[in-house]
Design a protein around this motif. Structure first.
Motif, PDB file in Angstrom:
ATOM      1  N   PRO A   1       0.829  -1.213   0.000  1.00  0.00           N
ATOM      2  CA  PRO A   1       0.000   0.000   0.000  1.00  0.00           C
ATOM      3  C   PRO A   1       0.859   1.257   0.000  1.00  0.00           C
ATOM      4  O   PRO A   1       2.064   1.224   0.308  1.00  0.00           O
ATOM      5  CB  PRO A   1      -0.811  -0.123   1.302  1.00  0.00           C
ATOM      6  CG  PRO A   1      -0.667  -1.538   1.727  1.00  0.00           C
ATOM      7  CD  PRO A   1       0.637  -2.019   1.204  1.00  0.00           C
TER       8      PRO A   1
ATOM      9  N   GLY B   1      -4.541  -7.408   3.116  1.00  0.00           N
ATOM     10  CA  GLY B   1      -5.506  -7.457   2.021  1.00  0.00           C
ATOM     11  C   GLY B   1      -6.704  -6.562   2.224  1.00  0.00           C
ATOM     12  O   GLY B   1      -7.353  -6.160   1.254  1.00  0.00           O
TER      13      GLY B   1
ATOM     14  N   ALA C   1      -6.833  -3.341   0.275  1.00  0.00           N
ATOM     15  CA  ALA C   1      -7.095  -3.347  -1.171  1.00  0.00           C
ATOM     16  C   ALA C   1      -8.466  -2.774  -1.491  1.00  0.00           C
ATOM     17  O   ALA C   1      -8.690  -2.249  -2.586  1.00  0.00           O
ATOM     18  CB  ALA C   1      -6.967  -4.767  -1.721  1.00  0.00           C
TER      19      ALA C   1
ATOM     20  N   TRP D   1      -1.856  -8.602  -1.895  1.00  0.00           N
ATOM     21  CA  TRP D   1      -1.888  -7.945  -0.587  1.00  0.00           C
ATOM     22  C   TRP D   1      -2.408  -8.886   0.495  1.00  0.00           C
ATOM     23  O   TRP D   1      -1.975  -8.798   1.645  1.00  0.00           O
ATOM     24  CB  TRP D   1      -2.728  -6.679  -0.666  1.00  0.00           C
ATOM     25  CG  TRP D   1      -2.049  -5.573  -1.421  1.00  0.00           C
ATOM     26  CD1 TRP D   1      -0.964  -5.684  -2.242  1.00  0.00           C
ATOM     27  CD2 TRP D   1      -2.417  -4.187  -1.446  1.00  0.00           C
ATOM     28  NE1 TRP D   1      -0.631  -4.476  -2.785  1.00  0.00           N
ATOM     29  CE2 TRP D   1      -1.502  -3.533  -2.314  1.00  0.00           C
ATOM     30  CE3 TRP D   1      -3.426  -3.448  -0.853  1.00  0.00           C
ATOM     31  CZ2 TRP D   1      -1.568  -2.165  -2.563  1.00  0.00           C
ATOM     32  CZ3 TRP D   1      -3.505  -2.083  -1.099  1.00  0.00           C
ATOM     33  CH2 TRP D   1      -2.570  -1.444  -1.949  1.00  0.00           C
ATOM     34  N   GLU D   2      -3.347  -9.777   0.150  1.00  0.00           N
ATOM     35  CA  GLU D   2      -3.795 -10.769   1.114  1.00  0.00           C
ATOM     36  C   GLU D   2      -2.644 -11.686   1.516  1.00  0.00           C
ATOM     37  O   GLU D   2      -2.547 -12.101   2.677  1.00  0.00           O
ATOM     38  CB  GLU D   2      -4.936 -11.591   0.515  1.00  0.00           C
ATOM     39  CG  GLU D   2      -6.264 -10.852   0.431  1.00  0.00           C
ATOM     40  CD  GLU D   2      -7.291 -11.639  -0.354  1.00  0.00           C
ATOM     41  OE1 GLU D   2      -6.962 -12.768  -0.803  1.00  0.00           O
ATOM     42  OE2 GLU D   2      -8.408 -11.137  -0.538  1.00  0.00           O
TER      43      GLU D   2
ATOM     44  N   ARG E   1      -7.959   1.110  -4.008  1.00  0.00           N
ATOM     45  CA  ARG E   1      -8.311   0.268  -5.142  1.00  0.00           C
ATOM     46  C   ARG E   1      -7.379   0.538  -6.328  1.00  0.00           C
ATOM     47  O   ARG E   1      -6.929   1.669  -6.551  1.00  0.00           O
ATOM     48  CB  ARG E   1      -9.760   0.507  -5.556  1.00  0.00           C
ATOM     49  CG  ARG E   1     -10.777   0.184  -4.463  1.00  0.00           C
ATOM     50  CD  ARG E   1     -12.192   0.289  -4.978  1.00  0.00           C
ATOM     51  NE  ARG E   1     -12.455  -0.658  -6.071  1.00  0.00           N
ATOM     52  CZ  ARG E   1     -12.789  -1.936  -5.896  1.00  0.00           C
ATOM     53  NH1 ARG E   1     -12.897  -2.417  -4.669  1.00  0.00           N
ATOM     54  NH2 ARG E   1     -13.021  -2.708  -6.925  1.00  0.00           N
ATOM     55  N   ALA E   2      -7.099  -0.527  -7.070  1.00  0.00           N
ATOM     56  CA  ALA E   2      -6.271  -0.410  -8.270  1.00  0.00           C
ATOM     57  C   ALA E   2      -7.089   0.176  -9.402  1.00  0.00           C
ATOM     58  O   ALA E   2      -8.172  -0.338  -9.723  1.00  0.00           O
ATOM     59  CB  ALA E   2      -5.718  -1.776  -8.657  1.00  0.00           C
TER      60      ALA E   2
ATOM     61  N   ARG F   1      -4.268  -7.238  -7.150  1.00  0.00           N
ATOM     62  CA  ARG F   1      -3.855  -6.535  -5.939  1.00  0.00           C
ATOM     63  C   ARG F   1      -4.397  -7.236  -4.697  1.00  0.00           C
ATOM     64  O   ARG F   1      -3.685  -7.389  -3.698  1.00  0.00           O
ATOM     65  CB  ARG F   1      -4.342  -5.091  -5.982  1.00  0.00           C
ATOM     66  CG  ARG F   1      -4.230  -4.344  -4.673  1.00  0.00           C
ATOM     67  CD  ARG F   1      -4.506  -2.871  -4.816  1.00  0.00           C
ATOM     68  NE  ARG F   1      -3.431  -2.207  -5.540  1.00  0.00           N
ATOM     69  CZ  ARG F   1      -3.323  -0.885  -5.678  1.00  0.00           C
ATOM     70  NH1 ARG F   1      -4.245  -0.088  -5.148  1.00  0.00           N
ATOM     71  NH2 ARG F   1      -2.322  -0.358  -6.333  1.00  0.00           N
ATOM     72  N   GLU F   2      -5.642  -7.650  -4.731  1.00  0.00           N
ATOM     73  CA  GLU F   2      -6.231  -8.327  -3.583  1.00  0.00           C
ATOM     74  C   GLU F   2      -5.482  -9.610  -3.252  1.00  0.00           C
ATOM     75  O   GLU F   2      -5.203  -9.889  -2.080  1.00  0.00           O
ATOM     76  CB  GLU F   2      -7.708  -8.621  -3.859  1.00  0.00           C
ATOM     77  CG  GLU F   2      -8.580  -7.374  -3.949  1.00  0.00           C
ATOM     78  CD  GLU F   2      -9.985  -7.681  -4.413  1.00  0.00           C
ATOM     79  OE1 GLU F   2     -10.256  -8.873  -4.720  1.00  0.00           O
ATOM     80  OE2 GLU F   2     -10.824  -6.764  -4.479  1.00  0.00           O
TER      81      GLU F   2
ATOM     82  N   GLN G   1      -7.391  -5.094 -10.005  1.00  0.00           N
ATOM     83  CA  GLN G   1      -7.899  -5.059  -8.640  1.00  0.00           C
ATOM     84  C   GLN G   1      -7.828  -6.435  -7.994  1.00  0.00           C
ATOM     85  O   GLN G   1      -7.419  -6.564  -6.832  1.00  0.00           O
ATOM     86  CB  GLN G   1      -9.331  -4.531  -8.624  1.00  0.00           C
ATOM     87  CG  GLN G   1     -10.006  -4.565  -7.266  1.00  0.00           C
ATOM     88  CD  GLN G   1      -9.311  -3.687  -6.224  1.00  0.00           C
ATOM     89  OE1 GLN G   1      -8.577  -2.766  -6.577  1.00  0.00           O
ATOM     90  NE2 GLN G   1      -9.528  -3.993  -4.956  1.00  0.00           N
TER      91      GLN G   1
END
Length: 220
Positions: free
Chosen positions: A61, A206, A209, A200-201, A213-214, A196-197, A193
């Motif tokens: 992030p 996560g 995310a 990041w998770e 948002r991407a 990314r989720e 998106q």
């Protein structure tokens, strides 16, 4: 020996498939320009210009804003300036001697004491300004320290996210990402998106995310 083709699962072609780390780094350029400062002198300023695609593929992030630090520096400067001004002009640390009683001369005359010198304006208010400015600076730097510590604690698992992120491949034709050679991960094309989720998770943050948002630069 034939080369293993890393094709996009969406269009089944490999001519516009690129590793995610390469896309991310390629979209972050240092740009230098000549600008005038407040004194009118020319200086060279270097800024980092980031593309929307590079931002969307970030493995971590965005860090918290530290712009409030400028207020802390300003408050500290005000505190030091008012303290020095009050010390020099207000005589805060000078003990005023008690007035001496005039003694009669041998002829019996009592000399008239000289009038006291003008102490000048009362600058005690500078002490309050200095104290309040110092308190404000301490509060600002405390907030910055807590933000930095919280972000470091939140992203302590970024090495796991970057490990998964490094196996991502981006298709410039489809605008999707897929994983290659990751056990437990299929090759299905993912939106920016969703990618990314997943990344990041894997790093343990996560939930951010959904907040950061991407943004797809092609479809935005």
């Amino acid at each position: 020996m034939s080369r293993v083709r890393n094709t996009c699962p969406g269009c089944d072609r490999d001519d516009r498939v690129q590793a995610v780390p390469a896309v991310y780094v390629g979209g972050r350029d240092a740009v230098s320009s000549r600008e005038r400062d407040r004194d009118g002198d020319m200086r060279t300023v270097t800024r980092t210009v980031t593309t929307g695609l590079s931002d969307a593929l970030a493995p971590v992030p965005e860090p918290p804003s530290y712009a409030i630090g400028c207020l802390g520096v300003l408050a500290a400067a005000v505190s030091v300036g008012t303290f020095l001004g009050g010390s020099l002009a207000g005589h805060w640390f000078r003990d005023d001697p008690a007035p001496e009683e005039p003694e009669p001369s041998r002829w019996g005359f009592v000399p008239v004491p000289a009038p006291a010198s003008d102490p000048g304006p009362d600058l005690a208010f500078l002490g309050w300004i200095s104290a309040l400015a110092l308190l404000a600076a301490v509060l600002v730097f405390t907030v910055l320290w807590r933000r930095k510590t919280a972000f470091a604690r939140l992203t302590r698992g970024r090495h796991r996210a970057e490990e998964l992120w490094s196996h991502g491949w981006y298709c410039h034709r489809c605008g999707t990402v897929h994983f290659e050679g990751v056990p437990g991960e299929d090759r299905a094309p993912l939106t920016l998106q969703r990618f990314r989720e997943r990344v990041w998770e894997h790093g343990g943050y996560g939930d951010l995310a959904a907040v950061q948002r991407a943004v797809d630069p092609v479809r935005s």
